[in-house]
Design a protein around this motif. Structure first.
Motif, PDB file in Angstrom:
ATOM      1  N   ILE A 402     -26.708  -8.222  15.936  1.00  0.00           N
ATOM      2  CA  ILE A 402     -25.694  -7.241  15.545  1.00  0.00           C
ATOM      3  C   ILE A 402     -24.969  -7.672  14.275  1.00  0.00           C
ATOM      4  O   ILE A 402     -25.005  -8.834  13.865  1.00  0.00           O
ATOM      5  N   SER A 403     -24.317  -6.691  13.669  1.00  0.00           N
ATOM      6  CA  SER A 403     -23.393  -6.918  12.558  1.00  0.00           C
ATOM      7  C   SER A 403     -22.077  -6.239  12.930  1.00  0.00           C
ATOM      8  O   SER A 403     -22.078  -5.207  13.601  1.00  0.00           O
ATOM      9  N   ILE A 404     -20.975  -6.831  12.499  1.00  0.00           N
ATOM     10  CA  ILE A 404     -19.655  -6.276  12.821  1.00  0.00           C
ATOM     11  C   ILE A 404     -18.855  -6.124  11.531  1.00  0.00           C
ATOM     12  O   ILE A 404     -18.736  -7.073  10.746  1.00  0.00           O
ATOM     13  N   TYR A 405     -18.319  -4.929  11.344  1.00  0.00           N
ATOM     14  CA  TYR A 405     -17.525  -4.612  10.157  1.00  0.00           C
ATOM     15  C   TYR A 405     -16.141  -4.128  10.609  1.00  0.00           C
ATOM     16  O   TYR A 405     -15.980  -3.596  11.715  1.00  0.00           O
ATOM     17  N   PHE A 406     -15.176  -4.308   9.740  1.00  0.00           N
ATOM     18  CA  PHE A 406     -13.829  -3.819  10.036  1.00  0.00           C
ATOM     19  C   PHE A 406     -13.402  -2.876   8.928  1.00  0.00           C
ATOM     20  O   PHE A 406     -13.411  -3.244   7.745  1.00  0.00           O
ATOM     21  N   LYS A 407     -13.053  -1.669   9.305  1.00  0.00           N
ATOM     22  CA  LYS A 407     -12.566  -0.684   8.342  1.00  0.00           C
ATOM     23  C   LYS A 407     -11.134  -0.316   8.695  1.00  0.00           C
ATOM     24  O   LYS A 407     -10.859   0.243   9.756  1.00  0.00           O
ATOM     25  N   GLY A 408     -10.234  -0.680   7.814  1.00  0.00           N
ATOM     26  CA  GLY A 408      -8.836  -0.404   8.093  1.00  0.00           C
ATOM     27  C   GLY A 408      -8.003  -0.407   6.826  1.00  0.00           C
ATOM     28  O   GLY A 408      -8.513  -0.540   5.707  1.00  0.00           O
ATOM     29  N   LYS A 409      -6.728  -0.274   7.007  1.00  0.00           N
ATOM     30  CA  LYS A 409      -5.798  -0.275   5.886  1.00  0.00           C
ATOM     31  C   LYS A 409      -4.516  -0.960   6.335  1.00  0.00           C
ATOM     32  O   LYS A 409      -4.179  -0.977   7.519  1.00  0.00           O
ATOM     33  N   ALA A 410      -3.820  -1.526   5.366  1.00  0.00           N
ATOM     34  CA  ALA A 410      -2.580  -2.231   5.668  1.00  0.00           C
ATOM     35  C   ALA A 410      -1.555  -1.936   4.585  1.00  0.00           C
ATOM     36  O   ALA A 410      -1.888  -1.414   3.518  1.00  0.00           O
ATOM     37  N   ARG A 411      -0.344  -2.303   4.908  1.00  0.00           N
ATOM     38  CA  ARG A 411       0.757  -2.021   3.992  1.00  0.00           C
ATOM     39  C   ARG A 411       1.698  -3.211   3.961  1.00  0.00           C
ATOM     40  O   ARG A 411       2.048  -3.770   5.002  1.00  0.00           O
ATOM     41  N   LEU A 412       2.122  -3.612   2.761  1.00  0.00           N
ATOM     42  CA  LEU A 412       3.103  -4.670   2.580  1.00  0.00           C
ATOM     43  C   LEU A 412       4.417  -4.054   2.115  1.00  0.00           C
ATOM     44  O   LEU A 412       4.471  -3.418   1.062  1.00  0.00           O
ATOM     45  N   ASN A 413       5.451  -4.240   2.917  1.00  0.00           N
ATOM     46  CA  ASN A 413       6.757  -3.645   2.620  1.00  0.00           C
ATOM     47  C   ASN A 413       6.624  -2.136   2.408  1.00  0.00           C
ATOM     48  O   ASN A 413       6.071  -1.451   3.247  1.00  0.00           O
ATOM     49  N   LYS A 414       7.054  -1.626   1.258  1.00  0.00           N
ATOM     50  CA  LYS A 414       7.026  -0.181   1.018  1.00  0.00           C
ATOM     51  C   LYS A 414       5.878   0.243   0.101  1.00  0.00           C
ATOM     52  O   LYS A 414       5.861   1.368  -0.398  1.00  0.00           O
ATOM     53  N   SER A 415       4.924  -0.634  -0.094  1.00  0.00           N
ATOM     54  CA  SER A 415       3.788  -0.300  -0.952  1.00  0.00           C
ATOM     55  C   SER A 415       2.877   0.691  -0.235  1.00  0.00           C
ATOM     56  O   SER A 415       2.935   0.835   0.980  1.00  0.00           O
ATOM     57  N   PRO A 416       1.999   1.383  -0.967  1.00  0.00           N
ATOM     58  CA  PRO A 416       1.036   2.298  -0.330  1.00  0.00           C
ATOM     59  C   PRO A 416       0.043   1.513   0.526  1.00  0.00           C
ATOM     60  O   PRO A 416      -0.168   0.316   0.324  1.00  0.00           O
TER      61      PRO A 416
END
Length: 458
Positions: A402-416
């Motif tokens: 198998i292969s495992i990928y992570f698709k996500g998003k994050a935010r630091l303080n008030k940045s996009p």
């Protein structure tokens, strides 16, 4: 010249002085250990951190260190409370201090979902207190004749704590000097969420107050040590320390850390002042030449230097890595990065069967507590560790390639929001870099700081 300076420094550090500050701190520290241990049980923290989760995110390399099954962690914390009582009373002090140091180090390493800087500080203090002669006075060990009473200890026993406080505060002040903090972004996010607090809630929601706390934090952390060091300003420093730390305790509920920082203030006072004020001893012990053996003196001296230099290196190591430590987290822990940023995020794993090309989407919330899942979304080491757990789960169902990928998003303080983990990288093919940069962690884009930089220019 360096050799002479070193010998003079060692001689000064090992002059025998009144041990009242060390003895008093032993009592305070023991009581704080009791408060931290009992409080963790009463508030439900032990349940949330160790019993509720299916697993804990340990420090990488300590996966073998797991919480005790069932309600074992309650007994674990009760034992720590008893160790704190042993230290406070000075009853079989050495055994109690070593017991606490071992147990607390275990707690620190076996879970990092609830990571807090004061946990790391308590690890350091636990081991230091285990070797210091803090039970030579006002202790049951002396009362029962287990140790010989002494009213003195080497000056290094006190100066270690002064050096520790200097490092914590100076690092905290310097680490705050970055655009997000200067623009009061994390403070405003935290305080706006607490604006419903009784009495102080309306004040917390005021923009001017948020900036006052942000800049005041830089100033306090940077100046409190010099203020405490000078006799003329020491009382002011004590008042500022009490006000600042009590405020933090009320607003942020960060356990015993604020009270521990207040307790450190006693080491900035002359030992005879502590002796007279707290123990009503009119004639404090006089300074005298070190009575111990020279080899032990040298060993303690070099261990002291090693511990302090080691902490400095841990504190600055993130400058060796590319990217913003607040974003990548590389070099964040054990570096006195104390409540400097607010982060959030979300994401899912994609598990691909390389033999059949079948894919499954995995929501972290289906496999862990909400607290763990929220942390995972913006902590790269959590993402990497959980990919290994998923690998074992899918191998158990027959997916061996198998292969495992992570698709996500994050935010630091008030940045996009933006990607933190490269979604095209198979996490199972990535080793954990302990002393280097991980290429699968996407650096913080400079343009995401545009808002902060524009506000700074204004």
């Amino acid at each position: 010249m360096k050799s002479i300076t070193r010998r003079l420094s060692a001689n000064w550090l090992f002059t025998e002085v009144d041990n009242s500050p060390l003895v008093l701190f032993r009592m305070f520290f023991g009581l704080l250990v009791i408060g931290e241990s009992v409080g963790a049980i009463v508030t439900g923290w032990v349940h949330r951190a160790f019993i509720e989760p299916e697993f804990t995110f340990t420090f990488i390399g300590f996966e073998w260190l797991e919480p005790l099954p069932g309600y074992g962690m309650y007994y674990y914390y009760i034992l720590m409370a008893l160790a704190g009582l042993s230290m406070a009373l000075g009853y079989r002090y050495r055994a109690g201090a070593i017991t606490f140091a071992i147990l607390w180090t275990g707690v620190y390493l076996m879970q990092k979902t609830h990571y807090n800087n004061h946990y790391y500080l308590m690890v350091l203090l636990g081991w230091v207190m285990a070797i210091l002669p803090a039970n030579k006075r006002f202790s049951l060990d002396v009362f029962y004749g287990r140790v010989t009473k002494s009213e003195t200890c080497p000056r290094i026993c006190h100066k270690f704590f002064v050096a520790q406080v200097v490092l914590v505060y100076i690092a905290a002040s310097l680490n705050k000097v970055y655009p997000g903090w200067i623009n009061a972004e994390p403070i405003s996010m935290w305080f706006n969420a607490k604006s419903s607090y009784p009495v102080i809630g309306s004040l917390l929601g005021q923009e001017w107050f948020q900036y006052f706390i942000s800049y005041g934090g830089i100033g306090y952390d940077g100046l409190i040590v010099p203020i405490l060091l000078f006799r003329e300003t020491r009382k002011l420093g004590l008042v500022l320390s009490i006000v600042f730390n009590i405020f933090n305790s009320i607003v942020f509920q960060i356990g015993v850390f604020p009270y521990l920082m207040i307790a450190f203030s006693i080491f900035f006072y002359a030992p005879d002042q502590i002796s007279k004020f707290f123990f009503r001893k009119r004639i404090p012990a006089r300074e005298k030449v070190y009575q111990g053996q020279e080899p032990i003196k040298k060993l303690v001296y070099y261990v002291f230097m090693f511990v302090m230099v080691g902490q400095v290196l841990l504190t600055v190591r993130h400058h060796l890595y590319e990217g913003d430590v607040h974003w990548t987290e590389e070099g964040h822990r054990m570096a006195w990065q104390m409540m400097l940023r607010s982060k959030s995020g979300s994401g899912d794993y994609i598990v691909r069967n390389n033999d059949t090309q079948e894919e499954e989407l995995v929501d972290p919330y289906d496999h862990m507590t909400r607290k763990q899942a929220r942390k995972l979304a913006y902590l790269p080491d959590f993402v990497w560790q959980f990919s290994r757990r998923l690998e074992q789960k899918y191998k158990a169902k027959g997916w061996n390639n198998i292969s495992i990928y992570f698709k996500g998003k994050a935010r630091l303080n008030k940045s996009p929001y933006g990607p933190l983990i490269d979604p095209e990288v198979d996490l199972l093919q990535q080793p954990w870099e302990r002393f280097g940069r991980s290429d699968w962690i996407i650096p913080y884009p400079p343009d995401r700081n545009k808002k902060s930089n524009d506000r700074l220019k204004k």
